[in-house]
Enzyme design. Sequence first.
Site, short mmCIF file in Angstrom:
data_model
loop_
_atom_site.label_atom_id
_atom_site.label_comp_id
_atom_site.label_asym_id
_atom_site.label_seq_id
_atom_site.Cartn_x
_atom_site.Cartn_y
_atom_site.Cartn_z
N ASP A 11 0.83 -1.21 0.00
CA ASP A 11 0.00 0.00 0.00
C ASP A 11 0.86 1.26 0.00
OD1 ASP A 11 0.96 -0.13 2.61
OD2 ASP A 11 -0.99 0.14 3.57
N TYR A 42 12.15 3.06 -0.93
CA TYR A 42 11.51 1.74 -0.92
C TYR A 42 10.20 1.77 -1.71
CZ TYR A 42 8.37 -1.93 0.75
OH TYR A 42 7.45 -2.95 0.80
N LYS A 79 9.05 -0.01 -5.32
CA LYS A 79 7.92 -0.95 -5.45
C LYS A 79 6.92 -0.44 -6.49
CE LYS A 79 7.20 -4.21 -3.34
NZ LYS A 79 7.59 -5.63 -3.58
#
Length: 340
Positions: free
Chosen positions: A126, A153, A157
């Site tokens: 999420d 990060y 993603k």
Amino acid sequence: MKILVTGGAGFIGGNFAHYMTNTYPEDQIVVLDALTYAGNLETLEPIMDKPNFKFVKGDIRDRAFIDDLFAKEKFDVVVNFAAESHVDRSIENPGLFVETNVMGVQVLLDVSLKYGVKRYHQVSTDEVYGDLPLDRKDLMFTEDTPLHTSSPYSASKASADLLVLAYHRTFKLPVTISRCSNNYGPYHFPEKLIPLMISRALADESLPVYGKGENVRDWLHVHDHCTAIDLVIRKGREGEVYNIGGHNERTNLEVVKTILKQLGKPESLIHFVTDRPGHDLRYAIDPTKIENELGWKPVYNFDTGIKQTIEWYLNNKTWWENIISGEYQDYYAKMYKDRQ
Ligand code: NAD
Ligand code: TYD
């Protein structure tokens, strides 16, 4: 079915490998993992000798190795958990996150296409949606929320998600993506909030809470994440994204206090430290799509899940004591020395 589980010696991939080998004895589960600091073969020990399980050590960035493996094994399904996963480490070393989380995924996509994999599933987060304000409880992430990342990060993603969708649209690779909220449960590496606080509280050490502890995370027990991914790979529609979450929003301070209460430790252990740069305020998942379309329902709420998790850490001390006794000590000293 032969299923490749990459990153299966880590927290969620390890739980998924347990779940799948135990639930589907007729399927073959192959775990591929580079065994970075976060990969731990002890996590796989309970299933290592099962006839439907195999472990292979290897790196998703190693194209020649991955190509050979796919040629030999002829996987039907690939579920990619392999990633650098810790936001604080991504602030220290963003390049590694791009290499593993983006370039590694591209290798997996190319090879999945070349060998006719029937489903490539990308385990996303999420965090690709960025954050929500603390004072707008009505807002939640849906699958249509724009990508808006904060940390190296989450940016890595989100980049991977875009590549996965591009391989579907351009090359017709049969893909699915799931975006889950924060997980907790057995085999969680003790650099992340919940296992860090459990292990430190048990040792009567101070508990470093970033900022004022007001940031909100939406916690899901890892078992419920595994059942959701299983449903998506079997019944999810190709090219679709599914959000996964169980409506369990808690501030970090609430989480830490719950842990202290269950362990019978004093709140005086809590120590407020310098905030994480770019710290996302709040995550909250709207799981309506996976509930309505695939009939997914979590079995844990936060109260039952955290109780089970704390009991697991109490009953499996060797697993995490082995981790925190090694080079992890140096990591903790380095990452937290400037926060005090
Ligand atoms: P983790 O760090 O515990 O495990 C990652 C695993 O990947 C480790 O076993 C590591 O050895 C392996 N790995 C790393 N680089 C590799 C490489 N180049 N080749 C092969 N293996 C490699 O992470 P986790 O918490 O289990 O997360 C798994 C996946 O789920 C990640 O993709 C993460 O983005 C996603 N996710 C995590 C959460 C969460 O709360 N932890 C929530 C949503 C999504
Ligand atoms: P973390 O477990 O690192 O997950 P993520 O950043 O991916 O959500 O952190 C969860 C929350 O806990 C996050 O708001 C940062 C906070 N946190 C602390 O307050 N202290 C800590 O020592 C750690 C590791 C995290």
